[in-house]
Write an enzyme that holds these catalytic residues in place. Structure first.
Site, PDB file in Angstrom:
ATOM      1  CB  SER A   1      -0.857  -0.009   1.265  1.00 56.53           C
ATOM      2  OG  SER A   1      -1.486   1.243   1.470  1.00 56.53           O
TER       3      SER A   1
ATOM      4  CE1 TYR B   1      -4.175  -2.167   5.164  1.00 57.85           C
ATOM      5  CE2 TYR B   1      -3.259  -0.016   4.676  1.00 57.85           C
ATOM      6  CZ  TYR B   1      -3.835  -1.193   4.242  1.00 57.85           C
ATOM      7  OH  TYR B   1      -4.066  -1.405   2.897  1.00 57.85           O
TER       8      TYR B   1
HETATM    9  N1  LIG Z   1      -8.885  -0.714  -0.939  1.00 60.25           N
HETATM   10  C1  LIG Z   1      -7.870   0.087  -0.715  1.00 60.25           C
HETATM   11  O1  LIG Z   1      -8.015   1.306  -0.629  1.00 60.25           O
HETATM   12  C2  LIG Z   1      -6.465  -0.468  -0.591  1.00 60.25           C
HETATM   13  C3  LIG Z   1      -5.392   0.408  -0.694  1.00 60.25           C
HETATM   14  C4  LIG Z   1      -4.100  -0.105  -0.563  1.00 60.25           C
HETATM   15  C5  LIG Z   1      -3.909  -1.452  -0.360  1.00 60.25           C
HETATM   16  N2  LIG Z   1      -5.000  -2.272  -0.280  1.00 60.25           N
HETATM   17  C6  LIG Z   1      -4.734  -3.698  -0.038  1.00 60.25           C
HETATM   18  O2  LIG Z   1      -5.371  -4.472  -1.038  1.00 60.25           O
HETATM   19  C7  LIG Z   1      -5.641  -5.773  -0.527  1.00 60.25           C
HETATM   20  C8  LIG Z   1      -7.063  -6.158  -0.873  1.00 60.25           C
HETATM   21  O3  LIG Z   1      -7.935  -5.272  -0.214  1.00 60.25           O
HETATM   22  P1  LIG Z   1      -9.372  -4.855  -0.774  1.00 60.25           P
HETATM   23  O4  LIG Z   1      -9.363  -3.390  -0.874  1.00 60.25           O
HETATM   24  O5  LIG Z   1      -9.758  -5.666  -1.950  1.00 60.25           O
HETATM   25  O6  LIG Z   1     -10.224  -5.231   0.523  1.00 60.25           O
HETATM   26  P2  LIG Z   1     -11.606  -5.984   0.737  1.00 60.25           P
HETATM   27  O7  LIG Z   1     -11.885  -5.793   2.172  1.00 60.25           O
HETATM   28  O8  LIG Z   1     -12.612  -5.538  -0.270  1.00 60.25           O
HETATM   29  O9  LIG Z   1     -11.263  -7.507   0.413  1.00 60.25           O
HETATM   30  C9  LIG Z   1     -10.389  -8.244   1.198  1.00 60.25           C
HETATM   31  C10 LIG Z   1     -10.693  -9.718   1.033  1.00 60.25           C
HETATM   32  O10 LIG Z   1      -9.744 -10.439   1.842  1.00 60.25           O
HETATM   33  C11 LIG Z   1     -10.423 -11.438   2.564  1.00 60.25           C
HETATM   34  N3  LIG Z   1      -9.688 -11.761   3.790  1.00 60.25           N
HETATM   35  C12 LIG Z   1      -9.489 -10.943   4.847  1.00 60.25           C
HETATM   36  N4  LIG Z   1      -8.814 -11.596   5.797  1.00 60.25           N
HETATM   37  C13 LIG Z   1      -8.571 -12.839   5.336  1.00 60.25           C
HETATM   38  C14 LIG Z   1      -7.933 -13.981   5.879  1.00 60.25           C
HETATM   39  N5  LIG Z   1      -7.415 -13.973   7.115  1.00 60.25           N
HETATM   40  N6  LIG Z   1      -7.859 -15.098   5.113  1.00 60.25           N
HETATM   41  C15 LIG Z   1      -8.408 -15.133   3.876  1.00 60.25           C
HETATM   42  N7  LIG Z   1      -9.051 -14.085   3.332  1.00 60.25           N
HETATM   43  C16 LIG Z   1      -9.135 -12.955   4.050  1.00 60.25           C
HETATM   44  C17 LIG Z   1     -11.796 -10.837   2.847  1.00 60.25           C
HETATM   45  O11 LIG Z   1     -12.754 -11.834   3.161  1.00 60.25           O
HETATM   46  C18 LIG Z   1     -12.081 -10.099   1.545  1.00 60.25           C
HETATM   47  O12 LIG Z   1     -12.736 -10.937   0.596  1.00 60.25           O
HETATM   48  C19 LIG Z   1      -5.335  -5.703   0.979  1.00 60.25           C
HETATM   49  O13 LIG Z   1      -4.071  -6.268   1.234  1.00 60.25           O
HETATM   50  C20 LIG Z   1      -5.309  -4.216   1.255  1.00 60.25           C
HETATM   51  O14 LIG Z   1      -4.507  -3.894   2.357  1.00 60.25           O
HETATM   52  C21 LIG Z   1      -6.258  -1.827  -0.399  1.00 60.25           C
END
Ligand SMILES: NC(=O)c1ccc[n+]([C@@H]2O[C@H](COP(=O)([O-])OP(=O)(O)OC[C@H]3O[C@@H](n4cnc5c(N)ncnc54)[C@H](O)[C@@H]3O)[C@@H](O)[C@H]2O)c1
Length: 261
Positions: free
Chosen positions: A146, A160
């Site tokens: 991120s 985080y």
């Molecule tokens: N959305 C943002 O703004 C953003 C920005 C930077 C980085 N990210 C990173 O992107 C990645 C994906 O995030 P997203 O935005 O799609 O989030 P999201 O919350 O929409 O999806 C996350 C998914 O991960 C699954 N998950 C969570 N914990 C888990 C576990 N212990 N085992 C298996 N599955 C698990 C959840 O059930 C969900 O389906 C993450 O690593 C997040 O930190 C997101």
């Protein structure tokens, strides 16, 4: 170098956090490029959407498990290996934001939970899948970091930030040891992206009208908006393809310019 319309034909991928958001977009993109995908998520119930993108040549296999549990990784790896005997791609994407508190208010249990998923989960994935990739002498691991892995992020998502700095370090350290075995290790670093993770933050900032929080949250992004999950998946498709054969150890921003500031 030739480029077919199915540049990942015959390859097998594991995608974690595959049930929604960035992970689901990644499943769809990898399948569109010809890869079969083991879709790993702890939300086991509803993989219908991701399954719907399977083709005659590219399967999508749901696996309900928790990335912080070693036994679940063993099962997931075995299920993926059952396809062709090889795992070519790991998208280590599952992550949680945890609490929005700063250092002094951050509950230790919540801290542990974020580290378990975002750090231990990524570590276990790299280790379990990396071992079989090393045996085959090829493979690509892409972790999800991120922009929060590069600065204090205002201080309010303390665990985080800690977890994403760790992902950056693990990515580089793993890239160093895996390079001689033909395994590339990279990270994608998104800025706020249109997924449930940001929608959750919007509800926290503006409970009565979550969408009203968006302009403020997007203000620091030079391109002026959140990223889209598909835009992250597009970069992933490049990084795991042979077009990126000379890239390893890089932390790749897909961030509308945030890290250029
Ligand atoms: N959305 C943002 O703004 C953003 C920005 C930077 C980085 N990210 C990173 O992107 C990645 C994906 O995030 P997203 O935005 O799609 O989030 P999201 O919350 O929409 O999806 C996350 C998914 O991960 C699954 N998950 C969570 N914990 C888990 C576990 N212990 N085992 C298996 N599955 C698990 C959840 O059930 C969900 O389906 C993450 O690593 C997040 O930190 C997101």
């Amino acid at each position: 170098m030739t480029q077919s319309s199915s540049p990942l034909a015959g390859r097998v991928a594991i995608v974690t956090g595959a049930a929604r958001g960035i992970g689901l977009a990644a499943v769809r993109r990898l399948v569109a490029d010809g890869a079969s995908v083991l879709a790993f998520d702890r939300e086991g119930a509803d993989f219908a959407a991701s399954l719907a993108c399977a083709t005659a040549d590219a399967a999508v296999i749901p696996y309900a498990g928790d990335v912080s549990r070693e036994a679940d990784w063993d099962e997931a790896v075995a299920a993926a290996l059952a396809l062709t005997g090889q795992i070519d791609i790991l998208f280590n994407n599952a992550g949680i934001s945890g609490g929005f508190e700063n250092l002094l208010d951050y509950p230790a249990e919540a801290f542990d939970e974020v580290i378990a998923v975002n750090v231990r989960g990524v570590f276990l994935g790299m280790q379990k899948v990396g071992r079989t990739m090393q045996q085959h002498g090829s493979g690509v691991i892409v972790n999800v970091s991120s922009v929060s892995g590069f600065g204090g992020g205002g201080g309010g998502i303390f665990a985080y930030v800690a977890s994403k700095f760790a992902v950056n370090g693990m990515t580089k350290a793993a890239a160093m040891t895996m390079a001689k075995h033909g395994v590339r290790v990279l990270a994608i670093c998104p800025c706020p992206t249109e997924t449930e993770m940001m929608f959750q933050l919007e509800r926290k900032v503006s409970p009565d009208n979550p969408e009203a929080a968006r302009p403020g949250l997007a203000q620091g992004i030079p391109l002026g908006r959140y990223g889209k999950p598909e835009e992250i998946a597009e970069v992933l498709a490049f990084l795991v393809s042979d077009r990126a054969a000379f890239m390893t150890g890089a932390l790749v921003p897909v961030d509308g310019g945030v890290l250029a500031k």
